[in-house]
Motif scaffolding. Structure first.
Motif, PDB file in Angstrom:
ATOM      1  N   ARG A   1      21.834  86.340  10.735  1.00 57.97           N
ATOM      2  CA  ARG A   1      22.814  86.478   9.660  1.00 57.97           C
ATOM      3  C   ARG A   1      23.096  85.097   9.081  1.00 57.97           C
ATOM      4  NH1 ARG A   1      27.157  89.844  13.128  1.00 57.97           N
ATOM      5  NH2 ARG A   1      25.974  91.759  13.304  1.00 57.97           N
ATOM      6  N   PRO A   2      23.112  84.985   7.753  1.00 54.46           N
ATOM      7  CA  PRO A   2      23.424  83.680   7.156  1.00 54.46           C
ATOM      8  C   PRO A   2      24.913  83.360   7.180  1.00 54.46           C
ATOM      9  CG  PRO A   2      22.963  85.289   5.456  1.00 54.46           C
ATOM     10  CD  PRO A   2      22.707  85.969   6.775  1.00 54.46           C
ATOM     11  N   SER A   3      25.749  84.359   7.427  1.00 57.21           N
ATOM     12  CA  SER A   3      27.187  84.153   7.343  1.00 57.21           C
ATOM     13  C   SER A   3      27.918  84.909   8.452  1.00 57.21           C
ATOM     14  CB  SER A   3      27.696  84.648   5.985  1.00 57.21           C
ATOM     15  OG  SER A   3      29.094  84.529   5.904  1.00 57.21           O
ATOM     16  N   ALA A   4      29.092  84.377   8.810  1.00 64.63           N
ATOM     17  CA  ALA A   4      29.979  85.043   9.776  1.00 64.63           C
ATOM     18  C   ALA A   4      31.285  85.459   9.111  1.00 64.63           C
ATOM     19  CB  ALA A   4      30.251  84.111  10.960  1.00 64.63           C
TER      20      ALA A   4
ATOM     21  N   LEU B   1      33.329  79.686  11.957  1.00 63.86           N
ATOM     22  CA  LEU B   1      33.302  81.050  12.508  1.00 63.86           C
ATOM     23  C   LEU B   1      32.047  81.288  13.346  1.00 63.86           C
ATOM     24  CD1 LEU B   1      34.624  83.054   9.444  1.00 63.86           C
ATOM     25  CD2 LEU B   1      35.726  82.897  11.701  1.00 63.86           C
ATOM     26  N   LYS B   2      30.915  80.798  12.884  1.00 58.59           N
ATOM     27  CA  LYS B   2      29.671  80.916  13.664  1.00 58.59           C
ATOM     28  C   LYS B   2      29.819  80.183  14.997  1.00 58.59           C
ATOM     29  CE  LYS B   2      26.847  80.651   9.481  1.00 58.59           C
ATOM     30  NZ  LYS B   2      25.828  79.804   8.802  1.00 58.59           N
TER      31      LYS B   2
ATOM     32  N   VAL C   1      24.783  65.577  22.236  1.00 60.97           N
ATOM     33  CA  VAL C   1      23.866  66.586  22.783  1.00 60.97           C
ATOM     34  C   VAL C   1      24.515  67.970  22.737  1.00 60.97           C
ATOM     35  CG1 VAL C   1      22.611  67.321  24.848  1.00 60.97           C
ATOM     36  CG2 VAL C   1      22.634  64.911  24.200  1.00 60.97           C
ATOM     37  N   ALA C   2      25.794  68.042  23.071  1.00 60.98           N
ATOM     38  CA  ALA C   2      26.508  69.327  23.015  1.00 60.98           C
ATOM     39  C   ALA C   2      26.629  69.826  21.579  1.00 60.98           C
ATOM     40  CB  ALA C   2      27.889  69.201  23.657  1.00 60.98           C
ATOM     41  N   VAL C   3      26.749  68.916  20.637  1.00 61.02           N
ATOM     42  CA  VAL C   3      26.794  69.294  19.221  1.00 61.02           C
ATOM     43  C   VAL C   3      25.444  69.877  18.805  1.00 61.02           C
ATOM     44  CG1 VAL C   3      27.014  68.408  16.856  1.00 61.02           C
ATOM     45  CG2 VAL C   3      28.587  67.625  18.636  1.00 61.02           C
ATOM     46  N   GLU C   4      24.375  69.229  19.199  1.00 63.27           N
ATOM     47  CA  GLU C   4      23.028  69.734  18.884  1.00 63.27           C
ATOM     48  C   GLU C   4      22.781  71.082  19.564  1.00 63.27           C
ATOM     49  OE1 GLU C   4      20.205  66.658  19.812  1.00 63.27           O
ATOM     50  OE2 GLU C   4      21.242  65.230  18.519  1.00 63.27           O
ATOM     51  N   ARG C   5      23.215  71.208  20.805  1.00 56.15           N
ATOM     52  CA  ARG C   5      23.044  72.452  21.551  1.00 56.15           C
ATOM     53  C   ARG C   5      23.789  73.607  20.882  1.00 56.15           C
ATOM     54  NH1 ARG C   5      24.345  70.537  26.439  1.00 56.15           N
ATOM     55  NH2 ARG C   5      26.527  71.083  26.221  1.00 56.15           N
ATOM     56  N   ALA C   6      24.915  73.320  20.251  1.00 59.07           N
ATOM     57  CA  ALA C   6      25.705  74.369  19.592  1.00 59.07           C
ATOM     58  C   ALA C   6      24.874  75.117  18.552  1.00 59.07           C
ATOM     59  CB  ALA C   6      26.954  73.771  18.956  1.00 59.07           C
ATOM     60  N   GLN C   7      24.028  74.412  17.839  1.00 51.42           N
ATOM     61  CA  GLN C   7      23.205  75.069  16.824  1.00 51.42           C
ATOM     62  C   GLN C   7      22.259  76.094  17.440  1.00 51.42           C
ATOM     63  OE1 GLN C   7      21.936  72.389  13.443  1.00 51.42           O
ATOM     64  NE2 GLN C   7      22.565  70.896  14.993  1.00 51.42           N
ATOM     65  N   ALA C   8      21.676  75.763  18.583  1.00 51.76           N
ATOM     66  CA  ALA C   8      20.787  76.709  19.258  1.00 51.76           C
ATOM     67  C   ALA C   8      21.550  77.953  19.715  1.00 51.76           C
ATOM     68  CB  ALA C   8      20.108  76.039  20.456  1.00 51.76           C
ATOM     69  N   TYR C   9      22.778  77.760  20.154  1.00 50.20           N
ATOM     70  CA  TYR C   9      23.577  78.900  20.604  1.00 50.20           C
ATOM     71  C   TYR C   9      24.117  79.716  19.435  1.00 50.20           C
ATOM     72  CZ  TYR C   9      23.068  77.708  25.435  1.00 50.20           C
ATOM     73  OH  TYR C   9      22.528  77.490  26.672  1.00 50.20           O
TER      74      TYR C   9
ATOM     75  N   TYR D   1      23.278  84.101  14.312  1.00 51.05           N
ATOM     76  CA  TYR D   1      23.586  83.492  13.023  1.00 51.05           C
ATOM     77  C   TYR D   1      22.629  82.349  12.715  1.00 51.05           C
ATOM     78  CZ  TYR D   1      27.926  86.054  13.565  1.00 51.05           C
ATOM     79  OH  TYR D   1      28.845  87.045  13.744  1.00 51.05           O
ATOM     80  N   ARG D   2      22.456  82.079  11.441  1.00 49.56           N
ATOM     81  CA  ARG D   2      21.651  80.950  11.002  1.00 49.56           C
ATOM     82  C   ARG D   2      22.577  79.757  10.759  1.00 49.56           C
ATOM     83  NH1 ARG D   2      19.932  82.560   6.148  1.00 49.56           N
ATOM     84  NH2 ARG D   2      18.495  84.017   7.115  1.00 49.56           N
ATOM     85  N   PRO D   3      22.437  78.679  11.521  1.00 50.67           N
ATOM     86  CA  PRO D   3      23.279  77.501  11.280  1.00 50.67           C
ATOM     87  C   PRO D   3      22.923  76.836   9.953  1.00 50.67           C
ATOM     88  CG  PRO D   3      21.804  77.128  13.152  1.00 50.67           C
ATOM     89  CD  PRO D   3      21.520  78.493  12.628  1.00 50.67           C
ATOM     90  N   SER D   4      23.879  76.124   9.404  1.00 48.27           N
ATOM     91  CA  SER D   4      23.671  75.337   8.184  1.00 48.27           C
ATOM     92  C   SER D   4      23.500  73.881   8.601  1.00 48.27           C
ATOM     93  CB  SER D   4      24.878  75.487   7.253  1.00 48.27           C
ATOM     94  OG  SER D   4      25.034  76.838   6.875  1.00 48.27           O
ATOM     95  N   PRO D   5      22.262  73.402   8.710  1.00 47.04           N
ATOM     96  CA  PRO D   5      21.998  72.067   9.270  1.00 47.04           C
ATOM     97  C   PRO D   5      22.775  70.935   8.606  1.00 47.04           C
ATOM     98  CG  PRO D   5      19.949  73.263   8.931  1.00 47.04           C
ATOM     99  CD  PRO D   5      21.038  74.087   8.304  1.00 47.04           C
ATOM    100  N   GLU D   6      23.043  71.046   7.306  1.00 46.94           N
ATOM    101  CA  GLU D   6      23.750  69.968   6.609  1.00 46.94           C
ATOM    102  C   GLU D   6      25.173  69.777   7.126  1.00 46.94           C
ATOM    103  OE1 GLU D   6      24.474  73.753   4.269  1.00 46.94           O
ATOM    104  OE2 GLU D   6      22.772  72.867   5.326  1.00 46.94           O
ATOM    105  N   LEU D   7      25.729  70.793   7.785  1.00 50.62           N
ATOM    106  CA  LEU D   7      27.080  70.685   8.336  1.00 50.62           C
ATOM    107  C   LEU D   7      27.085  70.192   9.782  1.00 50.62           C
ATOM    108  CD1 LEU D   7      28.638  73.930   6.844  1.00 50.62           C
ATOM    109  CD2 LEU D   7      28.767  71.595   5.965  1.00 50.62           C
ATOM    110  N   TRP D   8      25.910  69.971  10.344  1.00 51.28           N
ATOM    111  CA  TRP D   8      25.789  69.538  11.735  1.00 51.28           C
ATOM    112  C   TRP D   8      25.283  68.111  11.858  1.00 51.28           C
ATOM    113  CZ3 TRP D   8      27.862  72.164  15.657  1.00 51.28           C
ATOM    114  CH2 TRP D   8      28.276  73.465  15.379  1.00 51.28           C
TER     115      TRP D   8
END
Length: 154
Positions: A17-20, A56-57, A114-122, A128-135
């Motif tokens: 999902r692109p959005s939450a 929300l994601k 590392v925990a921030v990067e790991r959040a995207q995988a989770y 959900y699809r993370p928005s890389p520009e916000l990470w």
């Protein structure tokens, strides 16, 4: 899913999902967006909406994977903090997700990239699809906010 599976990067066959946004009512989402805007003069409404959606994601992933030790990026944390300020809405969200995710600010110098990067995988594992520009790191994102914090779901 075993504890070992939680340490592996996400590989999801399903469509993400692109959005939450569906996790909140339209009025609730708009209220959180307004809080992000109020804390960030000059930010566009579209940027505040993206930050709120990403928060929300993040909360959905943190709720689903409470032992993963996820942390938001500085930008996403701004949306999470705005969400937390809407206490009734946030409590209701936690009930719908099955777990309330606590926000505890981290001390300066304790940021865990590392925990921030790991959040995207989770976030992907949560569907959900993370928005890389916000990470991105604060100096790389081009979005000026000052927020960060660990999560403690229960």
């Amino acid at each position: 899913m075993s504890a070992a599976d939680l340490e592996k990067p996400a590989t999801v066959e399903q469509e993400l999902r692109p959005s939450a946004r569906h996790l909140l009512s339209e009025a609730g989402f708009a209220g959180v967006v307004d809080t992000v805007l109020g804390s960030n003069p000059g930010m566009t409404r579209l940027t505040a909406m993206s930050i709120t959606d990403e928060a929300l994601k993040f909360v959905a992933a943190s709720s689903r994977f409470p032992k993963a030790g996820l942390r938001p990026s500085h930008v996403v944390a701004q949306g999470w903090r705005a969400l937390v300020l809407h206490t009734r809405l946030y409590t209701h969200l936690g009930g719908n997700l099955g777990r309330y995710v606590h926000h505890e600010p981290e001390l300066p110098g304790q940021h865990d990239e590392v925990a921030v990067e790991r959040a995207q995988a989770y976030i992907v594992q949560a569907g959900y699809r993370p928005s890389p520009e916000l990470w991105q790191r604060p100096e790389e994102s081009g979005i000026l906010v000052a927020a960060d914090g660990p999560v403690h779901p229960h």
